[in-house]
Design a protein around this motif. Structure first.
Motif, short mmCIF file in Angstrom:
data_model
loop_
_atom_site.label_atom_id
_atom_site.label_comp_id
_atom_site.label_asym_id
_atom_site.label_seq_id
_atom_site.Cartn_x
_atom_site.Cartn_y
_atom_site.Cartn_z
N SER A 163 -28.53 10.28 -5.06
CA SER A 163 -29.24 11.52 -4.75
C SER A 163 -30.74 11.42 -5.02
O SER A 163 -31.45 12.43 -4.94
CB SER A 163 -28.66 12.67 -5.58
OG SER A 163 -28.83 12.41 -6.97
N GLY A 165 -31.54 13.59 -2.14
CA GLY A 165 -31.64 14.88 -2.80
C GLY A 165 -33.01 15.50 -2.59
O GLY A 165 -33.13 16.73 -2.42
N SER A 181 -29.43 5.84 -0.72
CA SER A 181 -30.08 7.15 -0.70
C SER A 181 -31.25 7.17 0.27
O SER A 181 -31.51 8.19 0.92
CB SER A 181 -30.56 7.51 -2.11
OG SER A 181 -31.14 8.80 -2.14
N THR A 234 -26.69 13.64 0.51
CA THR A 234 -26.29 12.97 -0.73
C THR A 234 -24.86 12.47 -0.65
O THR A 234 -24.56 11.36 -1.12
CB THR A 234 -26.45 13.94 -1.91
OG1 THR A 234 -27.82 14.34 -2.02
CG2 THR A 234 -26.03 13.27 -3.21
#
Length: 311
Positions: free
Chosen positions: A82, A86, A165, A171
């Motif tokens: 993440s 994220g 990522s 995610t």
């Protein structure tokens, strides 16, 4: 020395959250359950063999160490998966990339944060890990070797997570891709050996070159974390090398070459460590190139020039 701003920010934010407290509690709870299970087995074994239970407590070291390394291998990729995706989901990625930080500094900051968190869990387990050394008589150098291995596992796992990522926008997709990448190092490195054994290909072992080709298939295992850990704990616990025993039984290394180099002394652990570190930094470099806005802008301009020429 100037601390990476991302590391400073993330550690401050997470230290104020209850998540890290619950994380340490869960980590210690799993470790405690494994500890009591291992102690019950040691007690039963000591009663059956009428041996000294304190001498058997040295085997708590590999049990607790492997448990922690497995937890780190599972949790760290999730945390770093993440790291970039994220930021994209929170729509803060573009703002972060407008700062003066270089892309590799961003990636290294995210990875360093994950490593610091993982080592925080490992350090919190030291009272339990100390028992095999205080009571069982394990050499204290093995504890420092375990910390080094935990650092290596954390770096390797974090590099996989941050690369995935950078490749994914979501995610959940990054987490799934991280475990796919991780599984490849366990399965894909063993697959050539399995295929060779199943089909039993006749390589003509009468010549040195064909024999060397067959035995060098085992070099894929240098990138297998499981083989690395088995070799490490075999060296620590019994003072012998599993890889060297396999090489002796299989007749590997008779004609020289790379396989003989890595099956001599501590060659396997040294070469495997270097390769795992190289793969980790390669993944970090690829992740940095992936999020580099200047590189992406250059690609867009290049496509625009091509389309203008076509017009």
């Amino acid at each position: 020395m100037r601390l990476n701003p991302i590391v400073k920010k993330d550690i401050k934010v997470q230290s104020r959250s209850m998540k890290i407290c619950w994380g340490v509690f869960s980590y210690e709870l799993i470790l405690a359950l494994v500890f009591f299970l291992a102690m019950s087995m040691i007690q039963q074994q000591s009663r059956y063999s009428n041996g000294n239970i304190f001498a058997s407590m040295v085997w708590l070291y590999p049990v607790l160490a492997v448990t922690q390394l497995v937890i780190l291998g599972i949790v760290v990729p999730v945390r770093t998966a993440s790291a970039i995706s994220g930021e994209k989901e929170r729509q803060t990625f573009d703002i972060m990339m407008t700062t003066s930080m270089m892309p590799f500094s961003v990636i290294s900051g995210k990875v360093t944060t994950a490593i610091v968190q993982s080592m925080f869990y490992v350090v919190a387990s030291m009272p339990v890990m100390a028992l095999p050394f205080i009571i069982g008589g394990m050499p204290w150098s093995a504890l420092f070797w375990f910390l080094a291995i935990a650092l290596l596992v954390s770096l390797f796992s974090a590099s996989i997570g941050v690369l995935c990522s950078s490749l994914c926008r979501k995610t959940i997709s990054a987490v799934i891709l991280s475990y796919v990448f991780y599984t490849m190092f366990f399965v894909a490195t063993v697959l050539p050996i399995i295929v060779f054994a199943i089909f039993n290909i006749d390589m003509g072992y009468n010549t040195a070159s064909s024999y060397s080709y067959a035995e060098n298939i085992y070099l894929f295992l240098l990138l297998n974390p499981a083989v690395y850990l088995v070799e490490f704990f075999a060296r620590i616990m019994v003072g012998e090398s599993v890889v060297n025993e396999i090489a002796a039984l299989g007749g590997m290394g008779k004609v020289g070459g790379p396989i003989r180099l890595v099956t001599t002394g501590y060659g396997w652990l040294i070469v495997s460590t270097i390769l795992l570190l190289a793969v980790s930094f390669l993944f970090l470099w690829l992740a940095a190139r992936r999020i580099d806005p200047i590189r992406k802008k250059g690609k867009k301009h290049g496509r625009g020039k091509v389309s203008n020429r076509a017009d």
